[in-house]
Scaffold this motif. Structure first.
Motif, PDB file in Angstrom:
ATOM      1  N   SER A  66       0.824  -1.209   0.000  1.00  0.00           N
ATOM      2  CA  SER A  66       0.000   0.000   0.000  1.00  0.00           C
ATOM      3  C   SER A  66       0.859   1.260   0.000  1.00  0.00           C
ATOM      4  CB  SER A  66      -0.932  -0.007   1.217  1.00  0.00           C
ATOM      5  OG  SER A  66      -1.793   1.112   1.203  1.00  0.00           O
ATOM      6  N   LYS A  67       1.948   1.229   0.758  1.00  0.00           N
ATOM      7  CA  LYS A  67       2.841   2.384   0.798  1.00  0.00           C
ATOM      8  C   LYS A  67       3.451   2.654  -0.571  1.00  0.00           C
ATOM      9  CE  LYS A  67       7.030   4.161   3.027  1.00  0.00           C
ATOM     10  NZ  LYS A  67       8.148   3.859   3.958  1.00  0.00           N
ATOM     11  N   LYS A  68       3.896   1.600  -1.261  1.00  0.00           N
ATOM     12  CA  LYS A  68       4.495   1.759  -2.585  1.00  0.00           C
ATOM     13  C   LYS A  68       3.475   2.314  -3.588  1.00  0.00           C
ATOM     14  CE  LYS A  68       7.998  -1.907  -2.153  1.00  0.00           C
ATOM     15  NZ  LYS A  68       9.196  -1.159  -2.596  1.00  0.00           N
ATOM     16  N   ILE A  69       2.243   1.840  -3.508  1.00  0.00           N
ATOM     17  CA  ILE A  69       1.207   2.329  -4.421  1.00  0.00           C
ATOM     18  C   ILE A  69       0.890   3.791  -4.129  1.00  0.00           C
ATOM     19  CG2 ILE A  69      -1.171   2.041  -5.196  1.00  0.00           C
ATOM     20  CD1 ILE A  69      -0.860  -0.959  -4.513  1.00  0.00           C
ATOM     21  N   GLY A  70       0.796   4.139  -2.840  1.00  0.00           N
ATOM     22  CA  GLY A  70       0.538   5.525  -2.466  1.00  0.00           C
ATOM     23  C   GLY A  70       1.619   6.461  -2.971  1.00  0.00           C
ATOM     24  N   GLU A  71       2.876   6.024  -2.871  1.00  0.00           N
ATOM     25  CA  GLU A  71       3.990   6.828  -3.377  1.00  0.00           C
ATOM     26  C   GLU A  71       3.881   7.011  -4.892  1.00  0.00           C
ATOM     27  OE1 GLU A  71       7.295   5.313  -0.072  1.00  0.00           O
ATOM     28  OE2 GLU A  71       7.301   4.518  -2.121  1.00  0.00           O
ATOM     29  N   LYS A  79      -6.152  -3.035  -5.919  1.00  0.00           N
ATOM     30  CA  LYS A  79      -7.290  -2.302  -6.460  1.00  0.00           C
ATOM     31  C   LYS A  79      -8.091  -1.565  -5.393  1.00  0.00           C
ATOM     32  CE  LYS A  79      -8.172  -2.239 -10.290  1.00  0.00           C
ATOM     33  NZ  LYS A  79      -7.668  -1.377 -11.404  1.00  0.00           N
ATOM     34  N   ARG A  80      -7.651  -1.626  -4.151  1.00  0.00           N
ATOM     35  CA  ARG A  80      -8.224  -0.722  -3.145  1.00  0.00           C
ATOM     36  C   ARG A  80      -7.783   0.714  -3.417  1.00  0.00           C
ATOM     37  NH1 ARG A  80      -7.620  -5.160   0.737  1.00  0.00           N
ATOM     38  NH2 ARG A  80      -5.520  -4.476   1.297  1.00  0.00           N
ATOM     39  N   HIS A  81      -6.780   0.852  -4.270  1.00  0.00           N
ATOM     40  CA  HIS A  81      -6.264   2.161  -4.651  1.00  0.00           C
ATOM     41  C   HIS A  81      -6.764   2.518  -6.048  1.00  0.00           C
ATOM     42  CE1 HIS A  81      -3.248   2.108  -1.340  1.00  0.00           C
ATOM     43  NE2 HIS A  81      -3.329   0.809  -1.538  1.00  0.00           N
ATOM     44  N   PRO A  82      -6.890   3.810  -6.359  1.00  0.00           N
ATOM     45  CA  PRO A  82      -7.361   4.226  -7.690  1.00  0.00           C
ATOM     46  C   PRO A  82      -6.228   4.173  -8.716  1.00  0.00           C
ATOM     47  CG  PRO A  82      -6.951   6.163  -6.346  1.00  0.00           C
ATOM     48  CD  PRO A  82      -6.711   4.971  -5.451  1.00  0.00           C
ATOM     49  N   ILE A  83      -5.873   2.963  -9.104  1.00  0.00           N
ATOM     50  CA  ILE A  83      -4.751   2.788 -10.028  1.00  0.00           C
ATOM     51  C   ILE A  83      -4.996   1.557 -10.894  1.00  0.00           C
ATOM     52  CG2 ILE A  83      -3.297   1.265  -8.584  1.00  0.00           C
ATOM     53  CD1 ILE A  83      -0.973   3.342  -9.391  1.00  0.00           C
ATOM     54  N   ARG A  84      -4.405   1.561 -12.065  1.00  0.00           N
ATOM     55  CA  ARG A  84      -4.571   0.451 -12.995  1.00  0.00           C
ATOM     56  C   ARG A  84      -3.543  -0.633 -12.690  1.00  0.00           C
ATOM     57  NH1 ARG A  84      -3.487  -1.656 -17.770  1.00  0.00           N
ATOM     58  NH2 ARG A  84      -5.207  -2.152 -19.172  1.00  0.00           N
ATOM     59  N   LEU A  85      -3.956  -1.900 -12.875  1.00  0.00           N
ATOM     60  CA  LEU A  85      -3.078  -3.024 -12.553  1.00  0.00           C
ATOM     61  C   LEU A  85      -2.746  -3.833 -13.797  1.00  0.00           C
ATOM     62  CD1 LEU A  85      -1.533  -4.822 -10.635  1.00  0.00           C
ATOM     63  CD2 LEU A  85      -3.680  -5.983 -10.057  1.00  0.00           C
TER      64      LEU A  85
END
Length: 357
Positions: A90-95, A127-133
Motif C-alpha cells: 500500500s505504501k508503494k502504491i501511495g507513493e 485495487k483498493r487504490h485508484p490505479i490500474r493493474l
C-alpha cells in the motif's frame, strides 16, 4: 536468395522464418534501420512517441523456478528472501500515485506456496487504490492455476474479476523450447506461455509480449520467437505492445555457464545487436502497433537511437525496478529526461495512462 529479397518481403509484410533469420544474420544494420523506420512511420505517421509513469512492484523474490539467467530470485529459506506485506504494498502504491503514476506493473517469483487465492487477494489489495493493474506474467498465472488445481479459464476469470486490467508478457524469454530447456528448464514451455495469452485475449484482457535475447539462442531462434508472436496476434489480436530486451549477465548462473556466449557471440546482446533485433521486430510484427525501446537495459542513448530503428514507445519511468537492477544494471531516467530524450530525437513525446494507448 539475398537479404535484399528478404527485406523487400519484410516491408511488404510477407516475411517468413527464413527471411527473418537472414535479416538478423546478413542485412546491413542501417538498411534494417531505414526499413524499420519506414514501417514505423506507416503505422504511426504522427511522429508521436509515448511513455508512461508507473512502478514495477515485485511482491516476492521467492521462486520455485530458479532460472539460470535470473539474478533476482531466491529459494525458500534464503536469508534475503522476502514477501511484501499489505502495508508495504500500500505504501508503494501511495507513493506512485503521489508521483503521478497511473499504473502498477506487478510481478514476482513463482512463490512455492501460492495459488489462485493468494493471487486474487493481492489483486484486491492493489485495487483498493485508484490505479490500474498490469500484472502477473504467464508463468505466474500458470503456476497459480496448477497449484490450485484449476484450469486457465477459471484462473484468469478470477483474476480479472478481482480487478486485473492487463497482463505483461514476461516469462517469454525465447519462445523456443530448446533454449528454454537450457536457461529455464523448470519454467513453462512456449506453448503454455501462448496458451495463457490466448485465454487472456479471449476474455478481453490486453497483454504485452516480450523477448529476452543475447544469451544462448541463435538468430534462427529469435526469428522463430517473432513469427510465433505474429501468428498468435493474427489469431487473437490481443497484443498491444512488443518489448525486446537484452539478457543482463551480472550475478547470474548463466554467465558462468560455458554455453553462454552463443547468442552474445553472434552480436545480439550488444548495442548494435539490440538495434538489429529491434528493427527486425518492427518489420516482422506489423500487426502489433507498439514496439517499445528498452532504456532500462540499454541506457538512454541507445534507446533514443531505437526510435529510428522501429521503436515508438519509450516505456516507463520505472519509479522502482528490481529484476534488472539485481544483475547490476542501474540506468535511471526521470519523466523530464524521457521527455527531453524523445524531443531531442525529433519526436513528439506523449504520456499515456495505461495499455492500450
Amino acid at each position: 536468395m539475398t537479404w535484399r529479397d528478404s527485406l523487400g518481403r519484410a516491408l511488404a509484410g510477407t516475411a517468413d522464418l527464413r527471411d527473418a533469420s537472414r535479416l538478423l544474420r546478413e542485412a546491413p544494420l542501417f538498411e534494417l534501420g531505414r526499413a524499420a523506420d519506414r514501417v514505423r512511420r506507416r503505422i504511426h505517421p504522427d511522429g508521436v512517441v509515448t511513455y508512461i509513469v508507473d512502478r514495477n512492484i515485485n511482491y516476492t523474490n521467492l521462486c520455485a523456478c530458479g532460472c539460470s539467467f535470473c539474478a533476482f530470485y531466491r529459494e525458500k529459506g534464503a536469508s534475503d528472501a522476502y514477501l511484501l506485506s499489505d502495508e508495504e504494498l500500500s505504501k508503494k502504491i501511495g507513493e506512485t500515485i503521489a508521483l503521478g503514476g497511473t499504473q502498477i506493473l506487478l510481478q514476482g517469483g513463482l512463490h512455492p506456496d501460492w495459488g489462485i487465492e493468494e493471487a486474487v487477494r493481492l489483486v484486491r489489495a492493489v485495487k483498493r487504490h485508484p490505479i490500474r493493474l498490469h500484472g502477473f506474467s504467464p508463468p505466474e498465472i500458470w503456476h497459480f492455476a496448477t497449484r490450485s488445481g484449476i484450469g486457465l479459464p477459471e484462473a484468469i476469470a478470477r483474476l480479472k474479476g478481482a480487478g486485473l486490467d492487463s497482463i505483461p508478457g514476461g516469462g517469454a524469454e525465447i519462445l523456443d523450447d530448446e533454449v528454454r530447456g537450457l536457461i529455464s528448464p523448470r519454467k513453462i514451455g512456449w506453448e503454455a506461455w501462448a496458451a495463457v495469452m490466448r485465454e487472456a485475449h479471449r476474455q478481453g484482457l490486453p497483454t504485452s509480449a516480450t523477448m529476452m535475447f543475447g544469451s544462448v539462442e541463435t538468430p534462427e531462434q529469435v526469428a522463430r520467437h517473432l513469427v510465433r508472436v505474429r501468428d498468435l496476434q493474427v489469431e487473437t489480436g490481443g497484443f498491444v505492445s512488443f518489448i525486446p530486451w537484452t539478457f543482463q549477465p551480472g550475478n547470474t548462473a548463466l554467465a558462468r555457464d560455458p554455453r553462454y556466449g552463443t547468442g552474445g557471440g553472434n552480436g545480439l546482446g550488444n548495442p548494435t545487436g539490440y538495434l538489429r533485433v529491434l528493427a527486425v521486430s518492427r518489420l516482422l510484427l506489423q500487426n502489433v502497433r507498439r514496439v517499445q525501446v528498452s532504456w532500462v537495459t540499454m541506457g538512454a542513448k541507445v534507446a533514443q537511437l531505437g526510435l529510428f530503428f522501429g521503436g515508438n514507445d519509450f516505456g516507463s519511468t520505472m519509479i522502482e525496478e528490481n529484476v534488472v537492477a539485481a544483475a547490476g544494471v542501474s540506468f535511471r531516467m526521470t519523466e523530464e529526461e524521457i521527455v527531453s530524450t524523445i524531443r531531442d530525437a525529433g519526436f513528439a513525446p506523449a504520456r499515456r495512462e495505461a495499455y492500450p494507448c
